[in-house]
Design a protein around this motif. Sequence first.
Motif, PDB file in Angstrom:
ATOM      1  N   VAL A 205     -35.855  63.486  -6.881  1.00 33.28           N
ATOM      2  CA  VAL A 205     -34.738  62.537  -6.974  1.00 33.28           C
ATOM      3  C   VAL A 205     -35.107  61.226  -6.294  1.00 33.28           C
ATOM      4  CG1 VAL A 205     -32.360  62.090  -6.247  1.00 33.28           C
ATOM      5  CG2 VAL A 205     -32.983  64.339  -7.142  1.00 33.28           C
ATOM      6  N   ALA A 206     -35.713  61.309  -5.116  1.00 34.82           N
ATOM      7  CA  ALA A 206     -36.107  60.106  -4.374  1.00 34.82           C
ATOM      8  C   ALA A 206     -37.136  59.292  -5.153  1.00 34.82           C
ATOM      9  CB  ALA A 206     -36.662  60.490  -3.007  1.00 34.82           C
ATOM     10  N   LYS A 207     -38.072  59.979  -5.807  1.00 37.04           N
ATOM     11  CA  LYS A 207     -39.105  59.292  -6.589  1.00 37.04           C
ATOM     12  C   LYS A 207     -38.491  58.466  -7.708  1.00 37.04           C
ATOM     13  CE  LYS A 207     -42.806  60.207  -9.913  1.00 37.04           C
ATOM     14  NZ  LYS A 207     -43.624  61.262 -10.582  1.00 37.04           N
ATOM     15  N   TYR A 208     -37.593  59.065  -8.477  1.00 35.81           N
ATOM     16  CA  TYR A 208     -37.006  58.348  -9.608  1.00 35.81           C
ATOM     17  C   TYR A 208     -35.958  57.332  -9.161  1.00 35.81           C
ATOM     18  CZ  TYR A 208     -39.719  60.912 -12.958  1.00 35.81           C
ATOM     19  OH  TYR A 208     -40.773  61.403 -13.681  1.00 35.81           O
ATOM     20  N   PHE A 209     -35.377  57.560  -8.002  1.00 35.64           N
ATOM     21  CA  PHE A 209     -34.485  56.550  -7.441  1.00 35.64           C
ATOM     22  C   PHE A 209     -35.269  55.277  -7.120  1.00 35.64           C
ATOM     23  CE2 PHE A 209     -32.474  54.499  -3.737  1.00 35.64           C
ATOM     24  CZ  PHE A 209     -31.208  54.245  -4.263  1.00 35.64           C
ATOM     25  N   GLU A 210     -36.439  55.421  -6.511  1.00 36.37           N
ATOM     26  CA  GLU A 210     -37.266  54.259  -6.183  1.00 36.37           C
ATOM     27  C   GLU A 210     -37.762  53.559  -7.449  1.00 36.37           C
ATOM     28  OE1 GLU A 210     -37.623  52.822  -3.322  1.00 36.37           O
ATOM     29  OE2 GLU A 210     -36.331  54.364  -2.419  1.00 36.37           O
ATOM     30  N   LEU A 211     -38.092  54.333  -8.469  1.00 32.55           N
ATOM     31  CA  LEU A 211     -38.496  53.728  -9.740  1.00 32.55           C
ATOM     32  C   LEU A 211     -37.342  52.936 -10.353  1.00 32.55           C
ATOM     33  CD1 LEU A 211     -40.562  56.650 -11.343  1.00 32.55           C
ATOM     34  CD2 LEU A 211     -41.444  54.464 -10.490  1.00 32.55           C
ATOM     35  N   TYR A 212     -36.133  53.482 -10.213  1.00 33.78           N
ATOM     36  CA  TYR A 212     -34.965  52.755 -10.729  1.00 33.78           C
ATOM     37  C   TYR A 212     -34.735  51.466  -9.946  1.00 33.78           C
ATOM     38  CZ  TYR A 212     -30.360  51.250 -11.959  1.00 33.78           C
ATOM     39  OH  TYR A 212     -29.316  50.460 -12.363  1.00 33.78           O
ATOM     40  N   ILE A 213     -34.852  51.531  -8.639  1.00 29.88           N
ATOM     41  CA  ILE A 213     -34.680  50.334  -7.802  1.00 29.88           C
ATOM     42  C   ILE A 213     -35.671  49.255  -8.224  1.00 29.88           C
ATOM     43  CG2 ILE A 213     -34.944  49.395  -5.467  1.00 29.88           C
ATOM     44  CD1 ILE A 213     -32.369  50.931  -5.852  1.00 29.88           C
ATOM     45  N   SER A 214     -36.913  49.639  -8.470  1.00 34.90           N
ATOM     46  CA  SER A 214     -37.924  48.677  -8.909  1.00 34.90           C
ATOM     47  C   SER A 214     -37.546  48.051 -10.249  1.00 34.90           C
ATOM     48  CB  SER A 214     -39.295  49.369  -9.020  1.00 34.90           C
ATOM     49  OG  SER A 214     -39.737  49.820  -7.764  1.00 34.90           O
ATOM     50  N   ALA A 215     -37.021  48.874 -11.168  1.00 35.25           N
ATOM     51  CA  ALA A 215     -36.614  48.369 -12.470  1.00 35.25           C
ATOM     52  C   ALA A 215     -35.435  47.405 -12.347  1.00 35.25           C
ATOM     53  CB  ALA A 215     -36.255  49.537 -13.385  1.00 35.25           C
ATOM     54  N   LEU A 216     -34.495  47.712 -11.450  1.00 35.96           N
ATOM     55  CA  LEU A 216     -33.341  46.833 -11.239  1.00 35.96           C
ATOM     56  C   LEU A 216     -33.772  45.499 -10.639  1.00 35.96           C
ATOM     57  CD1 LEU A 216     -30.294  46.292 -11.161  1.00 35.96           C
ATOM     58  CD2 LEU A 216     -30.213  47.506  -8.961  1.00 35.96           C
ATOM     59  N   ARG A 217     -34.657  45.537  -9.660  1.00 35.35           N
ATOM     60  CA  ARG A 217     -35.163  44.295  -9.061  1.00 35.35           C
ATOM     61  C   ARG A 217     -35.901  43.444 -10.095  1.00 35.35           C
ATOM     62  NH1 ARG A 217     -34.589  43.932  -3.671  1.00 35.35           N
ATOM     63  NH2 ARG A 217     -34.448  45.852  -2.414  1.00 35.35           N
ATOM     64  N   LYS A 218     -36.691  44.100 -10.918  1.00 35.90           N
ATOM     65  CA  LYS A 218     -37.428  43.388 -11.969  1.00 35.90           C
ATOM     66  C   LYS A 218     -36.464  42.688 -12.913  1.00 35.90           C
ATOM     67  CE  LYS A 218     -40.664  44.187 -15.796  1.00 35.90           C
ATOM     68  NZ  LYS A 218     -41.453  45.215 -16.541  1.00 35.90           N
ATOM     69  N   LEU A 219     -35.419  43.390 -13.333  1.00 34.94           N
ATOM     70  CA  LEU A 219     -34.414  42.806 -14.228  1.00 34.94           C
ATOM     71  C   LEU A 219     -33.751  41.595 -13.579  1.00 34.94           C
ATOM     72  CD1 LEU A 219     -32.650  43.092 -16.856  1.00 34.94           C
ATOM     73  CD2 LEU A 219     -31.073  44.435 -15.450  1.00 34.94           C
ATOM     74  N   PHE A 220     -33.345  41.744 -12.320  1.00 38.65           N
ATOM     75  CA  PHE A 220     -32.684  40.657 -11.608  1.00 38.65           C
ATOM     76  C   PHE A 220     -33.600  39.449 -11.499  1.00 38.65           C
ATOM     77  CE2 PHE A 220     -31.625  38.366  -7.714  1.00 38.65           C
ATOM     78  CZ  PHE A 220     -30.263  38.150  -7.871  1.00 38.65           C
ATOM     79  N   ASP A 221     -34.848  39.670 -11.095  1.00 40.00           N
ATOM     80  CA  ASP A 221     -35.778  38.564 -10.888  1.00 40.00           C
ATOM     81  C   ASP A 221     -36.123  37.854 -12.198  1.00 40.00           C
ATOM     82  OD1 ASP A 221     -35.866  38.965  -8.160  1.00 40.00           O
ATOM     83  OD2 ASP A 221     -37.647  40.252  -8.237  1.00 40.00           O
ATOM     84  N   GLN A 222     -36.198  38.581 -13.284  1.00 42.52           N
ATOM     85  CA  GLN A 222     -36.548  37.979 -14.567  1.00 42.52           C
ATOM     86  C   GLN A 222     -35.462  37.066 -15.108  1.00 42.52           C
ATOM     87  OE1 GLN A 222     -37.515  41.397 -17.009  1.00 42.52           O
ATOM     88  NE2 GLN A 222     -39.717  41.138 -16.666  1.00 42.52           N
ATOM     89  N   HIS A 223     -34.197  37.322 -14.752  1.00 42.79           N
ATOM     90  CA  HIS A 223     -33.092  36.604 -15.386  1.00 42.79           C
ATOM     91  C   HIS A 223     -32.237  35.778 -14.424  1.00 42.79           C
ATOM     92  CE1 HIS A 223     -33.782  38.657 -19.227  1.00 42.79           C
ATOM     93  NE2 HIS A 223     -34.026  39.745 -18.503  1.00 42.79           N
ATOM     94  N   LYS A 224     -32.485  35.847 -13.129  1.00 40.93           N
ATOM     95  CA  LYS A 224     -31.611  35.190 -12.152  1.00 40.93           C
ATOM     96  C   LYS A 224     -31.544  33.683 -12.336  1.00 40.93           C
ATOM     97  CE  LYS A 224     -35.337  35.251  -8.674  1.00 40.93           C
ATOM     98  NZ  LYS A 224     -35.767  35.831  -7.373  1.00 40.93           N
ATOM     99  N   ALA A 225     -32.671  33.038 -12.610  1.00 42.01           N
ATOM    100  CA  ALA A 225     -32.674  31.586 -12.742  1.00 42.01           C
ATOM    101  C   ALA A 225     -31.946  31.134 -14.001  1.00 42.01           C
ATOM    102  CB  ALA A 225     -34.109  31.066 -12.745  1.00 42.01           C
ATOM    103  N   GLU A 226     -31.995  31.949 -15.037  1.00 38.92           N
ATOM    104  CA  GLU A 226     -31.349  31.611 -16.305  1.00 38.92           C
ATOM    105  C   GLU A 226     -29.835  31.701 -16.227  1.00 38.92           C
ATOM    106  OE1 GLU A 226     -31.534  33.026 -21.019  1.00 38.92           O
ATOM    107  OE2 GLU A 226     -32.737  34.043 -19.478  1.00 38.92           O
TER     108      GLU A 226
END
Length: 238
Positions: A205-226
Amino acid sequence: MIGTPTVKDGRRSAWVRNWTLWKYFQSYFPVKLVKTHDLSPKHNYIILCHPHGILSYGAFINFATLEGIFWIPFVRDYVMSMGICPVSESALMYKLTQQGSGNAVVIVPGGASESLLCRPGVSTVLLNKRKGFVKLALKTGAYLVPSYSFGENEAYNQETFPEGTWLRGLTRGSWGFLPFNHPITTVVGEPLPVPKIFDPDKDTVAKYFELYISALRKLFDQHKAEYGFSKTQELTII
């Protein structure tokens, strides 16, 4: 938590969006959904919506309804006829295991506690102690999909009072308790594949939680300026 629809049929949604009242609403309070990746009908999905905001407008308008709706006679039957279900574990398990593939359920994991952190210019997500959605994904094999509603926290001003007093959302420059006419854009990210494990252990559970956190950060960083943030804005996860 918010009640969750399956995302299969957009015809009813398109019908509502053709209403004149809806068009007036959209002109004052523009909300839109942006898809960045296709969701294959070969899989089921759990879409996580962040942040909660004061009233979760992005999630409500694009995806969902309050669980309390299912307590109201006749209204309950109407929303269930559209494929909408409550956010209870039993209902989610049924949608993700008993109805084949091509289903998506939507959860706002931050809940009411996260709403107290929301104010303009802030990008804070309450998530570190809320790993239940990951365990659900592992039990069902449903892919995890991050989404972020840019502008959600700008819908209201909120003043945080000292500990032990009431915390409440306040509006200025709007009509009574209406939200500011600030656009909200819900961006849905790339699905994160998750294996099906009947009884996942804490490490998994912890492993996939961290993978999800990374995916969420990536999404935020890719679109925040737009969508309204500076390039240096960081997503805070607590």
